[in-house]
Design an enzyme around this catalytic site. Structure first.
Site, PDB file in Angstrom:
ATOM      1  N   TRP A  62      50.028  75.900  21.731  1.00 26.67           N
ATOM      2  CA  TRP A  62      51.571  75.667  21.885  1.00 26.67           C
ATOM      3  C   TRP A  62      52.002  74.311  22.200  1.00 26.67           C
ATOM      4  CZ3 TRP A  62      54.503  78.810  19.201  1.00 26.67           C
ATOM      5  CH2 TRP A  62      54.158  80.202  19.045  1.00 26.67           C
ATOM      6  N   ASP A 111      57.577  73.900  28.912  1.00 29.83           N
ATOM      7  CA  ASP A 111      57.600  75.197  27.691  1.00 29.83           C
ATOM      8  C   ASP A 111      56.972  76.316  28.883  1.00 29.83           C
ATOM      9  OD1 ASP A 111      57.421  77.320  26.105  1.00 29.83           O
ATOM     10  OD2 ASP A 111      56.274  76.126  24.537  1.00 29.83           O
ATOM     11  N   LYS A 160      58.593  87.072  25.948  1.00 27.76           N
ATOM     12  CA  LYS A 160      57.267  87.562  26.770  1.00 27.76           C
ATOM     13  C   LYS A 160      57.626  88.245  28.044  1.00 27.76           C
ATOM     14  CE  LYS A 160      55.810  85.164  23.191  1.00 27.76           C
ATOM     15  NZ  LYS A 160      55.687  83.581  23.481  1.00 27.76           N
TER      16      LYS A 160
HETATM   17  C1  LIG Z   1      55.776  82.715  22.074  1.00 27.66           C
HETATM   18  C2  LIG Z   1      55.860  81.277  22.560  1.00 27.66           C
HETATM   19  C3  LIG Z   1      56.410  80.287  21.823  1.00 27.66           C
HETATM   20  C4  LIG Z   1      57.275  80.468  20.486  1.00 27.66           C
HETATM   21  O1  LIG Z   1      58.370  81.442  20.804  1.00 27.66           O
HETATM   22  P1  LIG Z   1      59.257  81.564  19.295  1.00 27.66           P
HETATM   23  O2  LIG Z   1      59.962  82.637  19.799  1.00 27.66           O
HETATM   24  O3  LIG Z   1      58.267  82.554  18.383  1.00 27.66           O
HETATM   25  O4  LIG Z   1      59.756  80.444  18.483  1.00 27.66           O
HETATM   26  C5  LIG Z   1      56.609  78.954  22.246  1.00 27.66           C
HETATM   27  N1  LIG Z   1      55.647  78.489  23.356  1.00 27.66           N
HETATM   28  C6  LIG Z   1      54.941  79.447  23.867  1.00 27.66           C
HETATM   29  C7  LIG Z   1      54.317  79.005  25.163  1.00 27.66           C
HETATM   30  C8  LIG Z   1      55.247  80.778  23.591  1.00 27.66           C
HETATM   31  O5  LIG Z   1      54.040  81.639  24.374  1.00 27.66           O
END
Ligand SMILES: *Cc1c(COP(=O)(O)O)cnc(C)c1O
Length: 368
Positions: free
Chosen positions: A101, A175, A199
């Site tokens: 990521w 993030d 998530k």
């Molecule tokens: C799932 C995830 C994303 C991406 O999210 P989207 O909604 O598909 O854009 C970004 N960063 C992390 C750490 C993730 O787990």
């Protein structure tokens, strides 16, 4: 009827109580004669849902008053562009690459900013975190980006880096998509944090952004208005139509979180305690077995996403089939990593992890 245990990495399991309440309110929310999906985002019904959801997130996560909480769309990948559009000032940013990521984030940021890789563990295959003392931080970076939980590689910062102590004046951008609300957050170290909801907070479609007020107001001219943090903040996340149903479900999840207890602990502190117990149970089962293994250094293993491998990869399909027959769903690893991955977010009870561990023992025995 009991539901199966769902180990999906995302969109992921939602607490059953939340789904049950949403189902009961689907056709008529609180006597309004409307379901939440059918309401104007500017009507008093939805405005009350929005205000409660935002206040609950602030209280649960102890977000200080100098931070704005924004409910946006675009997901984590959207934020990979939206953050540099708002904070890079077209200049330099530092990125720390610790998994798939953060790797995606730095690539996207290159469209809008001059990216400096301050540290990367790509060459060694993303199995550890680089010591912050060794990071090559720039004196003129507009921010430093990290991913605090690498969902695919199963790597988590157990403490956030203290950039000031490392000699950087730049704000930290985090993030936290895949572990938000799983543990307390030290906001004193953060300038901005973002996370997709799918998530650990609710359904896909909602992105939560928490940004310190002093970072607003420097967006590039090319930044779309709907993605300009200052515009979004000035309009109470209603410059464009927000993802109303996803906000409502996240709100129900926050109510559920508020009521979780472990001993004397409640809310996020209780979740953290439970998440530690779940992760310990699973990692110790992996470490003690002859069949399964995990590649990540013990001090940075994720409490949320547990990738593991079978020493005999030809047994992968049999493992997954047997798991499904026992009501243990979505254990297949990410295609870039292979093997298995158990995502054990807040909605996964200890009993679900115990059921997985019991199955792993039984499967290993059957292979002997
Ligand atoms: C799932 C995830 C994303 C991406 O999210 P989207 O909604 O598909 O854009 C970004 N960063 C992390 C750490 C993730 O787990």
């Amino acid at each position: 009827m009991t539901r199966p245990f769902n180990f999906s990495a995302g969109p992921a399991a939602i607490p059953e109580e939340v789904l049950t309440q949403a189902a009961a309110e689907m056709l008529d929310w609180h006597g309004s004669g409307m379901g939440v999906m059918e309401m104007s985002h500017r009507g008093k019904e939805f405005l009350s849902i929005y205000a409660q959801t935002k206040a609950d997130f602030r209280a649960l996560m102890a977000v200080p008053p100098e931070f704005k909480i924004l409910f946006m769309q675009g997901g984590g990948l959207g934020e990979n562009a939206i953050v540099p559009l708002n904070l890079s000032r077209g200049g330099k940013i530092d990125c720390v690459v610790t998994g798939s990521w953060s790797q995606k984030s730095q690539k996207e940021a290159r469209k809008y900013a001059q990216v400096h890789i301050a540290a990367s563990t790509e060459a060694s295959g993303y199995t550890r975190l680089p010591d912050p003392a060794s990071w090559d931080l720039s004196s003129d970076a507009n921010y430093v980006h990290i991913c605090s939980n690498e969902t695919i590689d199963g790597i988590e910062f157990q403490t956030l880096p203290d950039l000031q102590a490392l000699g950087s004046k730049a704000p930290l951008v985090v993030d936290f998509s895949s572990h938000v609300a799983s543990r307390p957050v030290d906001w004193s170290k953060i300038g901005l944090a973002f996370g997709g909801a799918q998530k650990n907070l609710g359904p896909a479609g909602l992105t939560v952004v928490v940004v310190r007020e002093d970072l607003l107001g420097h967006a590039l001219d090319i930044c779309p208005s709907a993605f300009n943090y200052e515009t979004v903040a000035d309009n109470q996340s209603m410059y464009n139509t927000p993802p109303t149903f996803a906000i409502y479900i996240a709100g129900l999840t926050f109510q559920w979180l508020k009521h979780q207890t472990e001993g004397d602990l409640h809310g996020i502190a209780a979740m953290e305690q439970r998440n530690i117990a779940k992760a310990e149970l699973l990692y110790s089962a992996i470490d003690q077995s002859q069949l399964y293994f995990n590649k990540v250094d013990a001090d940075c293993r994720s409490r949320m996403n547990v990738p593991f491998f079978l020493r005999d990869e030809s047994r992968n399909d049999a493992f997954l089939e047997g798991a499904k027959a026992r009501g243990l769903l979505q254990l297949k690893g990410h295609k870039s990593v292979g093997g298995m991955r158990a995502s054990i977010y807040n909605a996964m009870p200890l009993a679900g992890v115990q059921a997985l561990v019991d199955y792993m023992h039984a499967f290993e025995k059957s292979q002997a």
